[in-house]
Design a protein around this motif. Structure first.
Motif, mmCIF file in Angstrom:
data_model
loop_
_atom_site.group_PDB
_atom_site.id
_atom_site.type_symbol
_atom_site.label_atom_id
_atom_site.label_comp_id
_atom_site.label_asym_id
_atom_site.label_seq_id
_atom_site.Cartn_x
_atom_site.Cartn_y
_atom_site.Cartn_z
ATOM 1 N N PRO A 224 -33.697 55.362 -39.705
ATOM 2 C CA PRO A 224 -33.543 56.050 -38.718
ATOM 3 C C PRO A 224 -34.273 56.474 -38.297
ATOM 4 N N ASP A 225 -35.208 57.868 -39.136
ATOM 5 C CA ASP A 225 -36.415 57.978 -38.332
ATOM 6 C C ASP A 225 -37.375 56.919 -37.198
ATOM 7 N N GLY A 226 -37.060 55.238 -37.587
ATOM 8 C CA GLY A 226 -37.790 54.746 -36.713
ATOM 9 C C GLY A 226 -39.118 54.147 -37.568
ATOM 10 N N GLN A 227 -39.309 54.429 -39.015
ATOM 11 C CA GLN A 227 -40.805 54.602 -38.654
ATOM 12 C C GLN A 227 -40.571 52.952 -39.777
ATOM 13 N N ARG A 228 -39.964 52.559 -40.285
ATOM 14 C CA ARG A 228 -39.720 51.631 -41.105
ATOM 15 C C ARG A 228 -38.791 49.918 -40.501
ATOM 16 N N VAL A 229 -38.927 48.977 -40.290
ATOM 17 C CA VAL A 229 -37.640 48.168 -40.887
ATOM 18 C C VAL A 229 -37.566 47.435 -42.157
ATOM 19 N N ILE A 230 -36.351 47.048 -42.227
ATOM 20 C CA ILE A 230 -35.484 46.368 -43.866
ATOM 21 C C ILE A 230 -35.702 44.994 -43.508
ATOM 22 N N HIS A 239 -35.362 42.640 -50.419
ATOM 23 C CA HIS A 239 -35.954 42.719 -49.362
ATOM 24 C C HIS A 239 -36.613 43.948 -49.017
ATOM 25 N N GLN A 240 -37.103 42.880 -47.819
ATOM 26 C CA GLN A 240 -38.613 43.302 -48.006
ATOM 27 C C GLN A 240 -38.636 44.819 -46.788
ATOM 28 N N VAL A 241 -39.934 45.708 -46.254
ATOM 29 C CA VAL A 241 -40.562 46.356 -45.471
ATOM 30 C C VAL A 241 -41.373 46.523 -45.245
ATOM 31 N N PHE A 242 -40.931 46.916 -43.500
ATOM 32 C CA PHE A 242 -42.646 47.204 -42.556
ATOM 33 C C PHE A 242 -42.141 48.003 -41.928
ATOM 34 N N LYS A 243 -43.851 48.312 -42.043
ATOM 35 C CA LYS A 243 -43.819 49.792 -40.746
ATOM 36 C C LYS A 243 -43.432 48.971 -39.144
ATOM 37 N N THR A 244 -42.967 50.025 -38.687
ATOM 38 C CA THR A 244 -42.534 49.687 -37.036
ATOM 39 C C THR A 244 -43.386 49.988 -35.960
ATOM 40 N N SER A 245 -44.878 50.225 -37.166
ATOM 41 C CA SER A 245 -45.901 51.065 -35.726
ATOM 42 C C SER A 245 -46.790 49.329 -36.051
ATOM 43 N N THR A 252 -41.104 47.268 -51.109
ATOM 44 C CA THR A 252 -40.198 46.391 -51.071
ATOM 45 C C THR A 252 -38.566 47.039 -51.994
ATOM 46 N N TYR A 253 -37.357 46.563 -51.855
ATOM 47 C CA TYR A 253 -36.280 46.900 -52.143
ATOM 48 C C TYR A 253 -35.956 45.314 -53.872
ATOM 49 N N ALA A 254 -35.972 46.259 -54.400
ATOM 50 C CA ALA A 254 -35.773 44.915 -55.662
ATOM 51 C C ALA A 254 -34.005 44.788 -55.490
ATOM 52 N N SER A 255 -33.190 43.741 -55.274
ATOM 53 C CA SER A 255 -31.653 43.267 -55.992
ATOM 54 C C SER A 255 -31.834 41.842 -56.568
ATOM 55 N N ASP A 256 -32.236 40.732 -55.060
ATOM 56 C CA ASP A 256 -31.738 39.563 -56.499
ATOM 57 C C ASP A 256 -31.486 38.719 -55.240
ATOM 58 N N THR A 257 -31.392 37.174 -55.876
ATOM 59 C CA THR A 257 -31.408 35.876 -54.772
ATOM 60 C C THR A 257 -30.401 36.184 -53.873
ATOM 61 N N TYR A 258 -30.791 35.773 -52.683
ATOM 62 C CA TYR A 258 -30.428 34.932 -51.468
ATOM 63 C C TYR A 258 -29.961 36.540 -50.620
ATOM 64 N N SER A 261 -28.372 41.000 -46.308
ATOM 65 C CA SER A 261 -26.878 42.090 -45.641
ATOM 66 C C SER A 261 -28.087 43.303 -46.020
ATOM 67 N N VAL A 262 -27.876 44.116 -44.875
ATOM 68 C CA VAL A 262 -28.630 45.800 -45.141
ATOM 69 C C VAL A 262 -28.221 46.804 -44.256
ATOM 70 N N ALA A 263 -27.850 47.985 -45.020
ATOM 71 C CA ALA A 263 -27.761 48.576 -43.927
ATOM 72 C C ALA A 263 -28.287 50.548 -43.894
ATOM 73 N N VAL A 264 -28.650 51.151 -43.326
ATOM 74 C CA VAL A 264 -29.338 52.326 -43.780
ATOM 75 C C VAL A 264 -28.569 53.397 -42.917
ATOM 76 N N ALA A 265 -28.295 54.009 -43.968
ATOM 77 C CA ALA A 265 -27.715 55.993 -43.782
ATOM 78 C C ALA A 265 -28.018 56.477 -42.419
ATOM 79 N N SER A 266 -27.335 57.341 -42.328
ATOM 80 C CA SER A 266 -28.696 58.603 -41.116
ATOM 81 C C SER A 266 -29.085 59.401 -42.301
#
Length: 657
Positions: A224-230, A239-245, A252-258, A261-266
């Motif tokens: 929501p702050d526009g600073q990162r993209v998952i 799930h990888q995380v990158f700075k939008t700048s 990263t967000y530890a999840s599992d195989t394959y 999908s990703v959704a970020v709440a407000s």
């Protein structure tokens, strides 16, 4: 990109309510629910918090399905061939849909859920994002992916294509942007490219691009702050995380195989989803944490051994993060919308360990443990309920305090025998979902005295017989049931008497017996005495009558009534017997010779449906020899086992010249 081929299936609007909790599991914070969706595919999901509506695009079916927040379908918008990406306006007044096979972006009025406008934009748009005051779309066939924009601020819509002058995209890219942002993030569908564009000037100017090092990208979401993209890609298995700048890696967000999908709440809460069959499908991360506070593993609603799966871009939050919506599908091609309540609260898992058996009126001890991914507050209290034969709705016991290591124990003295269930509950708090579990103890009960008379007695056909059951000492229950189960598959076991025993402990019933019968008396038990059943068997004869036809006179001789038959006449030995399908009578013939009755032959003969059997004796008989016959029913060998073996009366005859 992994391609999935799913069989077509007719979706039924069936609500699958939450399953009953097993011992040692956590209760949902509220009633999570699942509704089958009338779709053949799913490409995107969007949530309208103002009108409390959920939108799911079905490209194969060419429609958008609209549900309420309980997953109940309220409308289906059709004539949208290949509809994929969805984007909701900031005021929730308009839903934009990328309609790939119509080369259009369609606007839907969310107040009425009707199409309000259709804009031709170019070759096969597949994804949408709002940024810089415009509707941006990723479009293009394979080998010619690009960015376009739709400006609706003027009197006429303005479409601008070919916004990515570097021709970065092979496929039409996935798009996302933070609310009100001037930066647009794009990712390569099924690939590994990621780029950021400054669109604040009205045109797209790429400011960063990177190879994510993964592959098979299925979804991305800007915080929501526009600073990162998952980014959710089939690989790597997180799930990888990158700075939008500058698109440098930012954790990263530890999840599992394959991941797909990703959704970020407000508020920044992240829901990370994977296409997992045997692993948890959704991982929930609170803002600032990369350790999941909660996980969801979908059950199997199809025919496979694994659970239902999450499609690409299958997650969406309500604005206040109180609910998470997930689209799932099974191996039979049936899609569902899962409504997950209070997903940001950590699950509370409670174990309950009670002894398997116990003695009534003696103390027992129950132990257990409470665990959660989020630390429990100090001094947490659990409620305890005991359910037994005298407290079927449950009786509250004293609350129990959880120790620092999560363990607890309590003692109780059950006054009631039978199955006694102890249920332990945690009400939940701001960070924890409620939890509940139970265990059952078999508490001893005394065996009551119960008898039934006349076991193995034999009676004539049609006899009226009185049976008496006797019940000894019990606690409160003084009621009995008497059942009669006649032999033969055509007669069911039947309750013939129920009631309270008299002051002597007796209950009687009179039965009209026509078959062998099992007579049972049942005591249902009470809080201190076990249930008990006593079964007796009584035997019933068949009815047999015999006569002789063809005689010319009768006369008493040798102490019996004899029928005299001319040797030129063939006598008829007549029998009538109680009928049963397939039943045969055994005819026994004897002759008096050398001072004794001796066997002259026997044979089984079928009865007619009226129970009759007429047997004619033929041949040249010897005169002045005494004969006699009788008809017999033999249990089993006469063709059935419905009655007990029965012998008819002897009938005497003699041949004369």
């Amino acid at each position: 990109m992994r391609i999935r081929t799913l069989p077509a299936a007719t979706a039924l609007a069936v609500l699958f309510s939450s399953a009953a909790l097993a011992v040692g599991t956590a209760a949902p914070a509220a009633a999570d629910s699942t509704m089958v969706l009338p779709v053949a595919s799913s490409a995107d999901i969007a949530v309208d918090g103002v009108h409390q509506r959920v939108f799911i695009s079905d490209p194969q079916g060419g429609k958008i399905v609209v549900t309420d927040f309980h997953g109940i379908v309220v409308k289906q918008l059709t004539n949208l061939p290949g509809v994929t990406g969805l984007e909701l306006s900031a005021d929730s007044g308009t839903l934009y849909a990328a309609v790939r096979d119509a080369d259009a972006v369609v606007a839907v009025d969310t107040a009425t859920n009707t199409e309000s406008a259709r804009y031709t934009v170019g070759d096969a748009p597949v994804s949408l994002a709002l940024a810089g005051g415009k509707v941006w779309f990723g479009y293009g066939a394979a080998g010619s992916g690009d960015l376009g924009s739709l400006d609706l601020s003027g009197e006429e819509p303005v479409v601008a294509l070919d916004q990515d002058t570097t021709h970065l995209w092979y496929w039409a890219p996935i798009l996302d942007a933070a609310p009100g942002a001037g930066a647009l993030v794009a990712g390569e569908t099924g690939g590994n490219k990621l780029a950021v564009y400054d669109v604040s000037s009205g045109t797209a100017s790429r400011t960063a691009a990177v190879d994510t090092g993964g592959g098979n990208m299925g979804d991305l979401a800007v915080t929501p702050d526009g600073q990162r993209v998952i980014v959710a890609s089939g690989a790597p298995y997180h799930h990888q995380v990158f700075k939008t700048s500058d698109l440098t890696a930012d954790g990263t967000y530890a999840s599992d195989t394959y991941p797909n999908s990703v959704a970020v709440a407000s508020d920044g809460t992240v829901a990370a989803g994977i296409d997992g069959i045997y692993e948890p499908d959704i991982y929930i991360y609170k803002p600032g944490s990369t350790t999941s506070v909660r996980e969801y593993d979908f059950p199997n609603t199809g025919g496979s051994s694994g659970g239902d799966e999450l499609p690409d871009s299958g997650l969406a939050w309500v604005p206040d993060a109180s609910r998470l919506f997930a689209v799932t599908y099974n191996d039979e091609g049936v899609y569902s919308l899962r409504v997950l309540e209070a997903p940001t609260k950590a699950t509370t898992v409670i174990s309950v360990n009670a002894p398997a058996t116990a003695t009534r009126a003696k103390q027992l001890t129950v132990t257990g443990k409470v665990t959660s991914k989020a630390a429990l507050p100090a001094g947490v209290k659990l409620t305890v309920t005991r359910t037994d034969l005298e407290n079927t709705s449950g009786k509250a016991l004293a609350d129990v305090t959880v120790a620092a290591d999560g363990t607890y124990s309590f003692s109780d003295t059950p006054t009631v025998g039978g199955k006694v269930k102890y249920t332990v509950r945690y009400a939940g708090d701001a960070d924890h979902a409620p939890g509940s579990a139970s265990d059952t103890v078999e508490v001893s009960r005394a065996t009551p005295t119960l008898t039934l008379n006349k076991n193995r007695n034999t009676y004539a056909y049609g006899a009226d017989v009185t049976f008496t059951a006797h019940l000894g000492t019990t606690y409160k229950n003084r009621k009995l049931e008497i059942w009669a189960d006649p032999y033969g598959s055509d007669k069911p076991n039947k309750l013939v008497k129920s009631g309270t025993v008299n002051s002597s402990g007796n209950l009687s019933v009179t039965l009209d017996l026509t078959r062998d019968t099992k007579v049972s008396v049942k005591f249902a038990g009470d809080a201190r005495y076990k249930p008990r059943t006593v079964t007796n068997t009584v035997y019933t004869k068949v009815r047999i009558s015999s006569s002789i036809g063809g005689y010319y006179k009768t006369q008493t001789a040798w102490g019996q009534k004899y029928h005299y038959v001319r040797k030129s006449k063939d006598p008829v030995l007549k029998t009538t017997m109680t009928y049963y399908p397939g039943r045969k009578q055994r005819l026994q013939l004897q002759a008096y010779y050398q001072g004794a009755w001796r066997d002259a032959g026997s044979e089984y003969f079928e009865l007619g449906t009226s129970g009759g059997s007429d047997i004619t004796l033929t041949g040249t008989p010897t005169t002045n020899i005494r004969f006699r016959f009788r008809s017999e029913y033999h249990d089993t060998t006469s063709g059935d086992n419905v009655n007990t073996t029965t012998y008819g009366a002897w009938k005497y005859f003699i041949f004369t010249s």
